[in-house]
Design an enzyme around this catalytic site. Structure first.
Site, PDB file in Angstrom:
ATOM      1  N   ASP A   1      68.459   8.949  12.189  1.00 34.66           N
ATOM      2  CA  ASP A   1      69.180  10.192  12.043  1.00 34.66           C
ATOM      3  C   ASP A   1      68.478  11.327  11.396  1.00 34.66           C
ATOM      4  O   ASP A   1      69.032  12.352  10.962  1.00 34.66           O
ATOM      5  CB  ASP A   1      70.611   9.688  11.641  1.00 34.66           C
ATOM      6  CG  ASP A   1      70.765   9.222  10.314  1.00 34.66           C
ATOM      7  OD1 ASP A   1      69.691   8.872   9.619  1.00 34.66           O
ATOM      8  OD2 ASP A   1      72.086   9.029   9.922  1.00 34.66           O
ATOM      9  N   SER A   2      67.414  10.680  10.638  1.00 35.96           N
ATOM     10  CA  SER A   2      66.381  11.734   9.923  1.00 35.96           C
ATOM     11  C   SER A   2      66.257  12.731  11.002  1.00 35.96           C
ATOM     12  O   SER A   2      65.528  14.209  10.617  1.00 35.96           O
ATOM     13  CB  SER A   2      65.200  11.161   9.320  1.00 35.96           C
ATOM     14  OG  SER A   2      64.523  10.392  10.289  1.00 35.96           O
TER      15      SER A   2
ATOM     16  N   ASP B   1      69.476   4.857  15.179  1.00 35.60           N
ATOM     17  CA  ASP B   1      70.471   4.930  14.099  1.00 35.60           C
ATOM     18  C   ASP B   1      71.897   5.298  14.887  1.00 35.60           C
ATOM     19  O   ASP B   1      72.149   5.973  15.638  1.00 35.60           O
ATOM     20  CB  ASP B   1      70.007   6.313  13.270  1.00 35.60           C
ATOM     21  CG  ASP B   1      69.465   5.684  11.783  1.00 35.60           C
ATOM     22  OD1 ASP B   1      69.725   4.490  11.477  1.00 35.60           O
ATOM     23  OD2 ASP B   1      68.836   6.226  11.392  1.00 35.60           O
TER      24      ASP B   1
ATOM     25  N   LYS C   1      70.733   0.519  13.935  1.00 28.23           N
ATOM     26  CA  LYS C   1      70.770   0.541  12.456  1.00 28.23           C
ATOM     27  C   LYS C   1      71.879   0.933  12.154  1.00 28.23           C
ATOM     28  O   LYS C   1      72.412   2.112  12.500  1.00 28.23           O
ATOM     29  CB  LYS C   1      69.406   1.093  12.165  1.00 28.23           C
ATOM     30  CG  LYS C   1      69.407   1.195  10.680  1.00 28.23           C
ATOM     31  CD  LYS C   1      68.040   1.319   9.953  1.00 28.23           C
ATOM     32  CE  LYS C   1      67.609   2.942  10.071  1.00 28.23           C
ATOM     33  NZ  LYS C   1      68.523   3.477   9.048  1.00 28.23           N
TER      34      LYS C   1
ATOM     35  N   GLU D   1      74.014   1.833   8.476  1.00 29.20           N
ATOM     36  CA  GLU D   1      73.847   2.056   6.665  1.00 29.20           C
ATOM     37  C   GLU D   1      75.064   1.462   6.122  1.00 29.20           C
ATOM     38  O   GLU D   1      76.278   1.648   6.619  1.00 29.20           O
ATOM     39  CB  GLU D   1      73.821   3.586   6.438  1.00 29.20           C
ATOM     40  CG  GLU D   1      72.724   4.278   6.787  1.00 29.20           C
ATOM     41  CD  GLU D   1      72.437   5.634   6.301  1.00 29.20           C
ATOM     42  OE1 GLU D   1      73.133   6.106   5.349  1.00 29.20           O
ATOM     43  OE2 GLU D   1      71.707   6.571   6.606  1.00 29.20           O
TER      44      GLU D   1
ATOM     45  N   GLU E   1      65.996   1.022   1.228  1.00 31.90           N
ATOM     46  CA  GLU E   1      65.329   2.322   0.844  1.00 31.90           C
ATOM     47  C   GLU E   1      65.490   2.591  -0.645  1.00 31.90           C
ATOM     48  O   GLU E   1      66.476   2.502  -0.996  1.00 31.90           O
ATOM     49  CB  GLU E   1      66.040   3.290   1.787  1.00 31.90           C
ATOM     50  CG  GLU E   1      65.556   4.772   1.438  1.00 31.90           C
ATOM     51  CD  GLU E   1      65.964   5.970   2.539  1.00 31.90           C
ATOM     52  OE1 GLU E   1      66.499   5.509   3.680  1.00 31.90           O
ATOM     53  OE2 GLU E   1      65.797   6.895   2.415  1.00 31.90           O
TER      54      GLU E   1
END
Ligand code: KIV
Length: 280
Positions: free
Chosen positions: A44-45, A83, A113, A115, A182
Site C-alpha cells: 500500500d506504499s 497489502d 499482507k 499489519e 519493519e
C-alpha cells in the site's frame, strides 16, 4: 522457476535468503520477474510512491485490486503478495475475509499482507483457514502512523521489544507463512527470526539476519526521493537516468533531430502525389 508460499517454507527450513520487492504495475513486475526476484509485494506504499499521497491511509481495496491484477499479469510465475489497505480488515472478521477474498479473486494475489500483531492473530487465523496465505507485518506499521506519531524505530524498550516477540509468535501460531519486520533493531530482528520455526521473517530496516528482505523498488532504484529512510540503499540510479533521458528527448524534439528518417514510415511517392492532387 515458479515461486509460491512453499518457496518461503523451504527457504526457512534450509536457511536460504529470499528477496522481495514492491511493484505496482505490469511492466515493472515483468522486469522484476525477469531479474529473478523471489516474490513481489503490491504494497500500500502504492499510496506514497504511485499516487502521491502523504501516507498509506487513503489507499482503497479497489486501488489494490487494480494494481495487483496488473502486477500478476506481468509476473505470472512469481509469488505476489497484496497489502490489505487501511480499514479493509480492522472493522470485523467478515470484512477482513471478504476483502482478502477480493484481493485473491479480483486482484489475482497469491497471498495478502496484514499489519498488526497478537490482537489480530485470531482474525488472521480465520483468513488462513479460508485458504488464503497471510504475511504478517509488525514493527513500524505505516497504517498506524497517527497512533505512532511518526515513522520511528519500534521495539527498543523492554516492554515494546517483548511485545514484538509475542506478536511474531502469535502470528506464526495463527498460520502466517511470513512476517514482515519493519524498522526493528537488528539484534531484536535476529532474535525473532531465530525464535520462529515455520514463518520466515522479511526485514525492511531490520538488519541482514532476517530470512528475507523487502524494499520499495522505487527507493532502491533511486526513483523516489520525497524521503529516504536510513535503511534504503540505491542499487541503481534509475531516477537520474530517467531525467537524463527526458532531457535528451526534449532537446532532440526541439532541435528536429528526432524523429530521424529511421523512425518514420514511407509512402509511395506516386500515391502521395495522387493524394495531394485529389485534396488540392
Ligand atoms: O507497503 C509497502 O510497501 C510495505 C513494505 C514497506 C513492507 O508494506
Amino acid at each position: 522457476m515458479k515461486t509460491t508460499v512453499t518457496t518461503y517454507f523451504d527457504a526457512k527450513k534450509n536457511h536460504e535468503k529470499l528477496t522481495m520487492l514492491t511493484a505496482y504495475d505490469y511492466s515493472t513486475a515483468k522486469l522484476l520477474a525477469q531479474a529473478g526476484v523471489d516474490s513481489i509485494l503490491v504494497g500500500d506504499s502504492l499510496g506514497n510512491v504511485m499516487l502521491g499521497y502523504d501516507d498509506t491511509l487513503s489507499v482503497t481495496v479497489e486501488d489494490m485490486i487494480h494494481h495487483c491484477a496488473a502486477v500478476k499479469r506481468g509476473a505470472p510465475d512469481t509469488l505476489v503478495v497484496c497489502d490489505m489497505p487501511f480499514m479493509s480488515y480492522q472493522t470485523s472478521d467478515y470484512d477482513a475475509l471478504v476483502n482478502a477474498g477480493r484481493l485473491m479473486k479480483e486482484g489475482h494475489a497469491n497471498a495478502v499482507k496484514i499489519e498488526g500483531g497478537a490482537k489480530l492473530a485470531p482474525r488472521i487465523k480465520k483468513i488462513v483457514d479460508a485458504g488464503i496465505p497471510v504475511c504478517g507485518h509488525i514493527g513500524l506499521t505505516p497504517q498506524s502512523i497517527n497512533a505512532f506519531g511518526g515513522y520511528k524505530v519500534q521495539g527498543k524498550s523492554l516492554e515494546a521489544g517483548k511485545q514484538l516477540v509475542y506478536d511474531a509468535m502469535a502470528l506464526e501460531e495463527a498460520g502466517c507463512f511470513a512476517i514482515t519486520l519493519e524498522c526493528v533493531p537488528f539484534d531484536l530482528a535476529a532474535y525473532i527470526t531465530s525464535k520462529l520455526k515455520k514463518a520466515a521473517t522479511i526485514g525492511i530496516g531490520a538488519g541482514n539476519e532476517t530470512d528475507a528482505q523487502v524494499l520499495v523498488y522505487a527507493d532502491m532504484l533511486g526513483m523516489f526521493s520525497d524521503y529516504v529512510p536510513k535503511f534504503v540503499k540505491h542499487f541503481a540510479e534509475v531516477g537520474k537516468e530517467i531525467r537524463i533521458g527526458v532531457e535528451e528527448y526534449s532537446k532532440a524534439v526541439k532541435s528536429g533531430s528526432y524523429p530521424a528518417t529511421e523512425h518514420t514510415y514511407k509512402i509511395d511517392a506516386e500515391v502521395l502525389q495522387a493524394i495531394k492532387d485529389a485534396t488540392k
